[in-house]
Design a protein around this motif. Sequence first.
Motif: not given
Length: 175
Positions: A113-133
Amino acid sequence: MKRLGLSLLGATFVVVGCGANIDELTQWMEQQKRAAKPNVEPIVAPKKFAPQPYSAITGVEPFSIQKIATGTRVDGGQSNPMLAAQMRRRKEPLEAYPLDAMKMVGMVSRQGRPYALVEVDKLLHYVKAGEYMGQNYGQITKIDETELSLRELVQDAAGEWIERTTTLQLQEKAR
């Protein structure tokens, strides 16, 4: 002495000769002054200003409180079922940030399953399809190696809620 006398006599003739030319010169200048006519164009009279009546006075004033309230109304989602569902669900942490404050810095696969690494305020978050941002009810629809696609709900100029597709591109760090 004779020489001095001759010099004075010569100077006197020169001055007397020039004096005759001065009278001619003065007469010529007076004649030219009389002959010269100034060529000044007259100033055009200004046009009379005719005020135009304001014809839009009967229309809707663009800055009225009712117009602004209508344009930004959230009617509880009664007119749009997609918005109603968004208003009822619990907000996720990444919905507190605008998309321009986020950077996609990578992509990983876990259990296929693909996860994207998203950086916000110098913190990394794992997000997947179906989540909200994001702040426009953005739901992740697709993740691949170079971008993350979102479906957002936004208001158009008429105040109607419409869907819009947005992408977050992979950002490589400068070395």
